[in-house]
Design a protein around this motif. Sequence first.
Motif, short mmCIF file in Angstrom:
data_model
loop_
_atom_site.label_atom_id
_atom_site.label_comp_id
_atom_site.label_asym_id
_atom_site.label_seq_id
_atom_site.Cartn_x
_atom_site.Cartn_y
_atom_site.Cartn_z
N THR A 135 0.95 -1.29 -0.04
CA THR A 135 0.05 0.01 0.03
C THR A 135 0.82 1.37 -0.01
O THR A 135 0.71 2.11 -0.82
N ILE A 136 1.94 1.25 0.67
CA ILE A 136 3.07 2.39 0.84
C ILE A 136 3.54 2.57 -0.44
O ILE A 136 3.63 3.91 -1.00
N GLN A 137 4.07 1.40 -1.16
CA GLN A 137 4.77 1.67 -2.32
C GLN A 137 3.81 2.24 -3.43
O GLN A 137 4.17 3.14 -3.94
N HIS A 138 2.61 1.76 -3.35
CA HIS A 138 1.60 2.30 -4.56
C HIS A 138 1.21 3.74 -4.15
O HIS A 138 1.08 4.44 -5.22
N THR A 139 1.20 4.02 -3.04
CA THR A 139 0.78 5.25 -2.63
C THR A 139 2.13 6.12 -3.29
O THR A 139 1.72 7.31 -3.72
N VAL A 140 3.18 6.07 -2.85
CA VAL A 140 4.46 6.76 -3.11
C VAL A 140 4.75 7.01 -4.73
O VAL A 140 4.66 7.93 -5.10
N GLN B 69 -7.89 3.56 3.21
CA GLN B 69 -7.86 4.90 3.95
C GLN B 69 -6.37 5.40 4.04
O GLN B 69 -6.21 6.50 3.96
N LEU B 70 -5.52 4.34 4.36
CA LEU B 70 -4.06 4.50 4.72
C LEU B 70 -3.58 5.08 3.45
O LEU B 70 -2.84 6.29 3.55
N LYS B 71 -4.00 4.67 2.10
CA LYS B 71 -3.42 5.13 0.88
C LYS B 71 -3.87 6.60 0.61
O LYS B 71 -3.18 7.43 0.37
N LEU B 72 -4.93 7.02 1.09
CA LEU B 72 -5.46 8.12 1.02
C LEU B 72 -4.85 9.27 1.79
O LEU B 72 -4.30 10.30 1.25
N GLU B 73 -4.90 8.91 3.13
CA GLU B 73 -4.15 9.83 3.99
C GLU B 73 -2.81 9.96 3.92
O GLU B 73 -2.37 11.21 4.22
N LEU B 74 -2.05 8.80 3.68
CA LEU B 74 -0.73 9.05 3.38
C LEU B 74 -0.21 9.68 2.03
O LEU B 74 0.42 10.54 2.00
N GLY B 75 -1.28 9.59 0.95
CA GLY B 75 -0.95 10.47 -0.06
C GLY B 75 -1.06 11.98 0.07
O GLY B 75 -0.39 12.66 -0.55
#
Length: 280
Positions: free
Chosen positions: A170-175, A264-270
């Motif tokens: 998820t973090i990788q995709h967000t970054v 939700q993590l992907k959204l907020e991290l982005g």
Amino acid sequence: MFNMLIGLPEGGALSKDRLLEGTETRVIDRLKLGSGDFTELLKLPTLAMPEVAPEGSSDVARVGTLSRISPSGNSYMLQFTPNVNIAPIPVNELLANQDAFDIEQPWGFHRTRLIVKDIDLYRTLLERRQSSETVCPSRKYLNFPDGPTDENLVVVMMPFSREFEPVWETIQHTVFDVGLNCDRADSIWAEDAIMDDIVGLLWRARIVITDYTSHNANVFYETGIAHTLGRQCIPLTQATDEIPFDLKHLRTLKYETSDIGLKQLKLELGVRIRNILRTS
């Protein structure tokens, strides 16, 4: 004023058309250099350094004086004498403060020449050293590398266990979605010791994402290194009671590992990453 000698850190032959290249006309006139009399030039302090590209170098620069400038065919022979009472200066420190020396970005240090700058060399060096933005970490325990920050690199510090793989993905995709690169220590093998790879990543990172979940001691140690280096950090956790007291004052993204939670993590991290890119 001072002389900046680029590409000849120990002196040597300099093409005549590179002498005073980039020096303002008013400076040339003030020092009466138009006639070929270099008497005033030899009175100035000199910063001598090798050429350095924007990606940085492990080389050093020296402060000293030019004791001789003499014609030799199509060149001038320059004799540089370093001041033994002034410690060598990492060229990456100069590169990081290029604007303070009024050197054009990004390739201004990558051309052999002698420039005279209407700047107080010693004051500028002192201010750079004392600046809170300049980090000079000890290498007694950690092998910090040389080189500048990678403005496109996001580094992740988190437990390596299988249960965290969906979080890592998820973090990788967000970054990647915000146009940056993403790494963690187990995805590279540049050094023999894994700690050297970790320190190297933290040194180069623009942003560091740390996951406090499971109260992993390594992650907290790495977080401390990132804070000391002044990196932009984004802390994550699955449980707020796992955050140590000394870190509770920093805003942390709490997430769940369900499909909805990771979205939700992907959204907020982005959002957080984009805010950092916009303001830093």
